[in-house]
Design a protein around this motif. Structure first.
Motif, PDB file in Angstrom:
ATOM      1  N   ASN A 181      -6.936   4.088   5.230  1.00 57.11           N
ATOM      2  CA  ASN A 181      -7.564   3.593   3.579  1.00 57.11           C
ATOM      3  C   ASN A 181      -8.512   4.203   3.302  1.00 57.11           C
ATOM      4  N   ASP A 182      -8.806   5.079   3.956  1.00 56.87           N
ATOM      5  CA  ASP A 182     -10.070   5.745   3.116  1.00 56.87           C
ATOM      6  C   ASP A 182      -9.734   7.479   3.618  1.00 56.87           C
ATOM      7  N   THR A 183     -10.675   8.658   2.293  1.00 54.06           N
ATOM      8  CA  THR A 183     -10.497  10.235   3.570  1.00 54.06           C
ATOM      9  C   THR A 183     -11.532  10.720   4.156  1.00 54.06           C
ATOM     10  N   HIS A 233       1.302   3.950  -2.992  1.00 52.57           N
ATOM     11  CA  HIS A 233       1.347   5.570  -2.983  1.00 52.57           C
ATOM     12  C   HIS A 233       2.566   6.554  -3.358  1.00 52.57           C
ATOM     13  N   GLY A 255      -6.641   5.768  -5.649  1.00 52.88           N
ATOM     14  CA  GLY A 255      -6.489   5.017  -4.378  1.00 52.88           C
ATOM     15  C   GLY A 255      -6.469   6.392  -3.278  1.00 52.88           C
ATOM     16  N   ASN A 256      -6.700   6.094  -2.046  1.00 52.62           N
ATOM     17  CA  ASN A 256      -6.742   6.667  -0.944  1.00 52.62           C
ATOM     18  C   ASN A 256      -6.073   8.014  -1.656  1.00 52.62           C
ATOM     19  N   SER A 276     -10.804   5.423  -4.937  1.00 54.48           N
ATOM     20  CA  SER A 276     -10.552   6.786  -3.953  1.00 54.48           C
ATOM     21  C   SER A 276     -12.074   6.449  -3.087  1.00 54.48           C
ATOM     22  N   ASP A 324      -8.427   0.552  -1.664  1.00 53.03           N
ATOM     23  CA  ASP A 324      -6.813   1.216  -1.850  1.00 53.03           C
ATOM     24  C   ASP A 324      -6.018   0.100  -2.405  1.00 53.03           C
ATOM     25  N   ASN A 371      -8.034   6.080 -11.715  1.00 53.77           N
ATOM     26  CA  ASN A 371      -7.561   5.361 -10.365  1.00 53.77           C
ATOM     27  C   ASN A 371      -6.201   5.864  -9.914  1.00 53.77           C
ATOM     28  N   THR A 414       0.656  -1.316  -0.067  1.00 50.53           N
ATOM     29  CA  THR A 414       0.066  -0.245   0.279  1.00 50.53           C
ATOM     30  C   THR A 414       0.379   1.246  -0.207  1.00 50.53           C
ATOM     31  N   TRP A 425     -12.123  -0.947   3.545  1.00 53.00           N
ATOM     32  CA  TRP A 425     -11.511  -0.460   2.398  1.00 53.00           C
ATOM     33  C   TRP A 425      -9.847  -0.185   2.491  1.00 53.00           C
ATOM     34  N   TRP A 470      -2.395  -0.982  -9.711  1.00 53.28           N
ATOM     35  CA  TRP A 470      -3.191  -1.431  -8.472  1.00 53.28           C
ATOM     36  C   TRP A 470      -3.778  -3.045  -9.144  1.00 53.28           C
TER      37      TRP A 470
END
Length: 768
Positions: free
Chosen positions: A458-460, A103, A635-636, A424, A419, A633, A99, A415, A113
């Motif tokens: 892993n989220d916003t 990023h 991702g997070n 996202s 990610d 994409n 992960t 999540w 991904w």
């Protein structure tokens, strides 16, 4: 390499309009090159029901002080429970490492991904261990409906009696906050041979996240004053808990898509051809909406030319487990305001995107999350690339204090998988200040908490802000007096404060009466002796008690030196003090008509903030892909947002750059034209909290400043206070929580200028 990116970007830009959606390719990801997670099965002993182990924290601790109203009958169906599996330490570390690499622009694995099948094979539980668990479940009489592609959860069904026999826990009825719930009385037990591969069962209680919006108001437009008059039912009583203490007798304001597009500057990206075209946003829900609402919204606000699409459906696994059925409500009388809000305001910000309204019924899924969890989980685990969205918005929540360990593990697993697949995810942080569990109520018998659906690393998490112009008296500077052809009035960015409807709103206290928030609250109590205006309605933020702080959240000025994943990450408009500013919905019962000749519904809440940011992300995704990104994409979004914020606000240590002060939201448009973030430093989300003597409960994290002799003329003596990290004093340092320069629990990094965010994101990725 860079030339290839440019040429590829040009060809993509030319083809975008012809694509119904942009999805990940299904070919094997190079991200897994060199990743070796091969391991032997961990279930090595004979499964013996006579030798069991108890799994800790597999029941809700809060029911220990709740009233039991009876045992659940053994024959009661327990449908689509999720047995959550435990991956090994090797695979846990490997996923975390991947992960990070996904990023990191300097990594060869950046944005490479993976698919649900790759996720399961590489980071899930070994097939032999899964089969051992399945065999045991079936031996206990359960029906195994299927194993998810992530190889981390097993969908199974049975009865309360089978749960009692197999897991050695009793399902009971409980009364919590005057509402009846079902939950298991104690921690579960499983055969000792299986302990190492089982976290627990999600679905042994029915505490589900709730929609995070303010109750909608029906309002009629007044053409002469260019505002809306809220229609109060003849039988309504002024003394309704949480009613605004300030009434705007001259009418209220209804924002439209144009206003949000102008304030957060997505409109500049539209002129560059970036509208979210080819990107799919999924809003996950537990009730349908009238499908005629969306085209009505698009038509009313002039969004039709952008080419966005709408699809409402029930996402299924392949093969299907049967856990997602139509919840109903696709009609004016039964539709969900939450679903309408999410669908319409993700479109408001990304008018060219494909909007998926993914709904699953709560009634057919007795796990903690009900339909919302099932809808998101099934989308993320869709093995057909075209069946996975680019962006997900989830506008529901409940505090971690209302979440058992297996359920929280299931959230974070979901999540983390999203990610790794490049999806996202944006989650509303809540509408009740420092504890998201009291939306529409007043915080009591609970302390500081954070939305369990949003505290995954892993989220916003998206919090709520309020435009400052009303309290500042600067409306004419930032808004036109008459609406344009699409009913918008915003001229530019508008200074923001934390959304807070309570007397704890420091800006309102100072601007309206020249008092501190504490003095304002004490004075207000004199005129409100029964507490009818006491409220906790505010944008939520707080530290996680479960998830650790990710490295990317440590890098920016203002980040707390705690060990917790902290919320929110960012904020957008969520509501206003006194209920003056709302957004307009087009619903089945109140469809939008030209010039608002008929009544409309107005709504607010962080349920608005999250889908709007999802829309911003969709527009960025299209632009970045056209500029040459390997994938549409991202991702997070949070790791990138924090890295970009560090450039503007400064790091966690050392001196701060001039842009920290320059990009203060209070500056409005003065000197902020190049800012990526608008740092919201005024206000805070410390709200009122209560402790009812008759309930013999204690409310932590509350500074009590007074007593209501008969709360709501029904509950007797009640203490009233403000949420605070200290029970003995209240100031800007102890308020839970104040807006401060840099990151804060009130608004995270603040809001964004979408056009500048796009430019900075491109630079971060090394794109032309």
């Amino acid at each position: 390499m860079k030339t290839e990116h440019v040429m590829r970007g040009l060809s993509i830009a030319a083809a975008l309009a012809a694509l119904p959606s942009i999805a990940l390719a299904s070919s094997a990801s190079s991200a897994l090159t060199g990743v070796n997670t091969t391991e032997a099965p961990r279930v090595t002993q004979t499964v013996d029901n006579r030798v069991v182990s108890t799994l800790g924290n597999t029941h809700l601790s809060l029911i220990g002080s709740s009233v039991i109203s009876g045992a659940v009958a053994d024959s009661t169906p327990m449908n689509h429970m999720q047995l959550i599996l435990q991956r090994s330490a090797l695979r846990t570390a490997a996923l975390a490492s991947l992960t990070d690499a996904l990023h990191d622009p300097s990594s060869s694995k950046f944005h490479q991904w993976i698919t649900p099948e790759e996720f399961g094979t590489t980071f899930g539980v070994a097939d032999a261990d899964i089969n051992a668990v399945k065999t045991w479940l079936q031996s206990q009489g359960f029906t195994v409906n299927g194993v998810y592609p992530n190889k981390m959860q097993i969908d199974f069904s049975g009865t309360a009696g089978q749960v009692k026999q197999a897991f050695r826990t009793q399902e009971n009825h409980y009364i919590v906050n005057h509402v009846s719930h079902i939950a298991n009385a104690g921690d579960i037990s499983v055969p000792a041979a299986l302990r190492s591969v089982i976290v627990g069962v999600a679905g042994l209680n029915d505490f589900r996240p709730q929609p995070l919006h303010v109750p909608p108001q029906v309002a009629q437009f007044n053409k002469s004053s260019n505002n809306f008059k809220i229609q109060q039912p003849a039988s309504s009583k002024a003394g309704t808990p949480g009613n605004p203490a300030v009434n705007f007798s001259g009418g209220v304001r209804g924002f439209v898509p144009y206003d949000m597009q102008t304030i957060y500057n997505t409109s500049s990206l539209y002129t560059s051809g970036f509208t979210g075209a080819g990107i799919t946003i999924a809003v996950v829900e537990d009730q349908d909406m009238d499908p005629s609402d969306w085209p009505n919204f698009v038509s009313q606000f002039g969004l039709g030319s952008y080419g966005g699409t709408f699809n409402q459906f029930q996402p299924q696994l392949t093969p299907s487990t049967g856990n997602c059925t139509d919840p109903g409500g696709a009609n004016p009388d039964g539709e969900s305001i939450e679903t309408i809000l999410d669908a319409e305001y993700s479109t408001a910000m990304a008018p060219g995107a494909a909007i998926w309204v993914a709904t699953c019924a709560d009634s057919d899924s007795s796990n903690f999350f009900g339909g919302v969890f099932t809808a998101a989980d099934n989308l993320i685990n869709n093995t057909n690339a075209a069946g996975r969205p680019n962006v997900i918005s989830a506008s529901y929540g409940y505090g971690e204090g209302f979440t058992d360990t297996p359920s929280k593990t299931a959230i974070d697993l979901m999540w983390a998988q999203a990610d790794a697949e490049g999806i996202s995810v944006f989650v509303s942080t809540g509408d009740s200040g420092s504890n998201p569990s009291f939306n529409g109520f007043v915080i009591n018998d609970a302390g500081i908490d954070a939305n369990s659906l949003a505290t995954s690393p892993n989220d916003t998490g998206v919090g709520g802000s309020d435009t400052a112009d009303i309290l500042d008296g600067t409306t004419s500077k930032y808004f036109n007096s008459t609406p344009n052809a699409v009913y918008g009035t915003a001229k530019s960015y508008v200074p923001e404060i934390t959304w807070n409807t309570s007397c704890g709103n420091t800006v309102a206290a100072q601007k309206l009466v020249g008092l501190s928030a504490l003095q304002f609250c004490k004075t207000a109590l004199i005129y409100d002796p029964n507490g009818y205006y006491v409220t906790s309605e505010s944008g939520s933020g707080g530290p996680s008690a479960i998830d650790a702080k990710p490295a990317w959240q440590r890098v920016v000025h203002g980040a707390p030196k705690d060990l917790s994943r902290d919320l929110p990450d960012v904020s957008l408009f969520g509501g206003s003090y006194g209920g003056y500013s709302w957004v307009i919905l087009c619903t089945g019962l109140y469809p939008c008509t030209p010039n608002f000749a008929s009544p409309v519904e107005l709504v607010a809440g962080t349920s608005l903030s999250s889908p709007m940011f999802a829309g911003v992300q969709a527009v960025l995704d299209q632009g970045l892909y056209a500029a040459g990104a390997w994938s549409p994409n991202q991702g997070n979004a949070a790791p990138t947002l924090y890295e970009l914020a560090r450039n503007e606000y400064g790091g966690a240590t050392g001196s701060t750059p001039s842009t920290l002060a320059q990009c203060d939201s209070d500056n409005g448009t003065k000197g902020t034209s190049k800012c990526v973030f608008y740092n919201i430093t005024s206000g805070g989300n410390s709200t009122q909290c209560i402790q009812v003597a008759a309930f013999a409960q204690v409310t932590p994290d509350c500074y009590f400043y007074g007593t209501i002799q008969n709360y709501l003329e029904a509950y007797g003596p009640t203490l009233v206070g403000l949420t605070s990290t200290s029970a003995t004093k209240y100031n800007s340092n102890t308020a839970a929580f104040s807006s401060t320069p840099g990151w804060s629990f009130a608004n995270g990094l603040g809001s964004v200028n979408a056009n500048n965010l796009y430019s900075a994101w491109k630079k971060f990725m090394g794109l032309p």
